[in-house]
Design an enzyme around this catalytic site. Structure first.
Site, PDB file in Angstrom:
ATOM      1  CE  LYS A 279       3.983   7.444   1.234  1.00  0.00           C
ATOM      2  NZ  LYS A 279       4.044   8.217  -0.014  1.00  0.00           N
ATOM      3  NE  ARG A 353       7.458   3.797  -9.055  1.00  0.00           N
ATOM      4  CZ  ARG A 353       7.353   5.072  -9.433  1.00  0.00           C
ATOM      5  NH1 ARG A 353       8.220   5.593 -10.258  1.00  0.00           N
ATOM      6  NH2 ARG A 353       6.373   5.816  -8.968  1.00  0.00           N
TER       7      ARG A 353
END
Ligand code: BES
Ligand code: MN
Ligand code: ZN
Length: 499
Positions: A279, A353
């Site tokens: 990120k 996920r």
């Protein structure tokens, strides 16, 4: 904090301040207000007439009673409560929290609160107590100076005509839920060097022991034996070992037939750097709250243990740190999850996920017939819904409808986004069964959900994307900025409504 419930006129309570709700457009003509207004020397009617207070939620007006007249308290706080016809537990919660925070600023230690709800007395007391506790939560845990030392330490809730039993139940339920929300919020606020997956598991075990829940912590070796290659692919890049926290609530008297079991499953990424798909530095610090879904599960389980509903619940938290490292997963790696499906990891930042895949499959292996997972899963849900609504998706409209409607009662917004075969196609991989991202910039929140759906077999399932709602950037009249403990109240209702 001390709580007391009384059914008599609150002007008798021996406290420093009185707080009372005022509805939009109301005149001081209702019997309860009229009586109080007389005692307060006409201040209430005057304040309403002059529109110093209009009764909007969050409105406050402090009146100093000088001389104190017949009231023992010297301060009277009017708190806006919105439209009287829409006033219910959500409104009580906001009004009580607003009153507590306001009076705390005035250095008031004890006050009486009159929610003026026409509904159940126990519910009114419960929501007042809950709000008194949650409204005083602050982010100052690690401050050595300038800690907020002003605290309201006593609240007397006044509900005319309430029975002792109702008052008692309201207080104990309110304290159980309020403290549990704060438990969740404290975890979400913890810095990631302190709240590692191991520490999160320790806190879970400690909490479970305190409230009488069974807690099992599954380590990486056992996860590997169960074939949880998806979860472990995230953990590989971190020196901190992953923990799968499993908490079981079994009621003394189990009313459930057909072996129904509700599972609450949470994303517990204690810090999300993005992994090799790193990120940007700016704002990365926010990713300490990427374990909020897991914290919600733990807080909800804590409350359930105290409230003792007659249905079993299993809480599962995948606690993992997502770091870039020589051992970290690479974009293009292929891993196999515990249900046998192969996953092409195309972005290591879509890690939530990956861990939920194995956690959700595990829930079903444990016998779950209904699964609700919660996760700070996508930035896209913040773009779509902001901080007011949690994104909800799933494979069972009944379960989704129930959560949405219970959320209306608690004041927690849930907004459904669609799933479907056409969306599911978009995560088909060229070389494996599925890939962990969809097409760039398209339906990001739904892509997260359809991925998790691949790991649900027969269970009814709902997915809550709380990325936008688990943390508020600004203070509100009834709540500090920071972690919100979102969904705890609604999930407790979900459990209790299946009794
Ligand atoms: N934890 C983030 C999602 C998130 C973003 C939560 C901002 C709260 C605030 C999640 O793991 C993530 O990085 N999601 C990616 C998915 C993408 C790579 C498909 C995202 O939303 O950008
Ligand atoms: Mn991520
Ligand atoms: Zn994440």
């Amino acid at each position: 904090m001390d709580f007391q419930g009384i059914s008599s006129n609150f002007s008798e309570a021996g406290v420093e301040a009185l707080a009372i709700t005022i509805f939009k457009g109301e005149k001081a003509t209702s019997s309860d207000l009229k009586e109080l207004d007389k005692l307060a020397g006409g201040h209430i009617a005057a304040a309403i007439k002059s529109e110093e207070i209009k009764g909007e939620p969050g409105d406050t007006l402090l009146v100093r009673l000088n001389p104190k007249g017949k009231l023992k308290a010297g301060l009277l706080l009017l708190v806006g409560a919105g439209d009287e016809n829409e006033y219910s537990e959500a409104g009580i919660f906001v009004a009580a929290g607003t009153a507590t925070r306001f009076l705390r600023k005035c250095n008031v230690k004890s006050f009486a609160f009159m929610p003026r709800s026409k509904g159940s007395a126990a519910v009114a007391v419960q929501n007042s107590v809950q709000a008194a506790l949650t409204s005083q939560f602050e982010l100052d845990k690690y401050k050595t100076k300038d800690k907020n030392s002003k605290l309201v330490t006593k609240m007397v809730v006044c509900v005319n005509g309430a029975s002792n039993g109702e008052l008692k139940i309201g207080i104990s339920r309110g304290a159980a839920i309020g403290d549990s929300m704060n438990f969740t919020r404290d975890l979400a606020n913890e810095p990631p060097n302190i709240l590692t997956p191991t520490e999160m598991a320790k806190r879970a075990s400690k909490m479970a022991a305190e409230v009488g829940l069974k807690c099992e912590v599954i380590d990486e070796a056992r996860m590997a034996k169960m074939g949880m290659g998806s979860l472990l692919s995230v953990s590989k890049g971190s020196d901190e070992p992953a923990k799968l926290i499993v908490i079981r609530y079994t009621p003394a008297k189990n009313k459930v037939k057909n072996g129904d079991l509700l599972a609450l499953v949470g994303k517990g990424i204690t810090f999300d750097t993005g992994g090799i798909s790193l990120k940007p530095g700016e704002g990365m610090d926010a990713m300490k709250y990427d374990m909020s879904g897991g914290a919600t599960v733990l807080g909800t389980m804590r409350a359930i243990a105290l409230l003792k509903p007659s249905v079993p619940v299993i809480g599962i938290v995948a606690a993992v740190e997502n770091m870039p490292d020589g051992k970290a997963s690479r974009p293009s790696d292929v891993v196999t999850a515990s249900n046998g499906k192969t996953i092409e990891i195309l972005n290591t930042d879509a890690e939530g996920r990956l861990i939920l895949a194995d956690a959700v499959a595990y829930a079903e292996k444990q016998g779950a017939t209904r699964i609700v997972d919660m996760a700070t899963l996508t930035g896209a849900v913040i773009v779509a819904l902001g901080d007011q609504n949690t994104g909800i998706m799933g494979n069972d409209q009944g379960l989704i409808d129930e959560i949405v409607s219970l959320g209306k009662e608690t004041g927690e917004g849930f907004w459904q986004l669609p799933l479907g075969a056409e969306y599911s196609k978009q995560i088909r991989s060229d070389i494996a069964d599925i890939k962990n991202i969809g097409p760039r910039g398209k339906a990001g929140t739904i892509m997260g959900a359809v991925f998790i759906q691949e790991f649900v077999d027969k269970a009814k399932w709902a997915h809550l994307d709380i990325a936008g709602t688990a943390w508020h950037d600004a203070v509100r009249p009834h709540q500090a900025k920071g972690p919100t403990g979102v969904a705890v109240r609604t999930l407790i209702k979900l459990v209790e409504s299946s009794q």
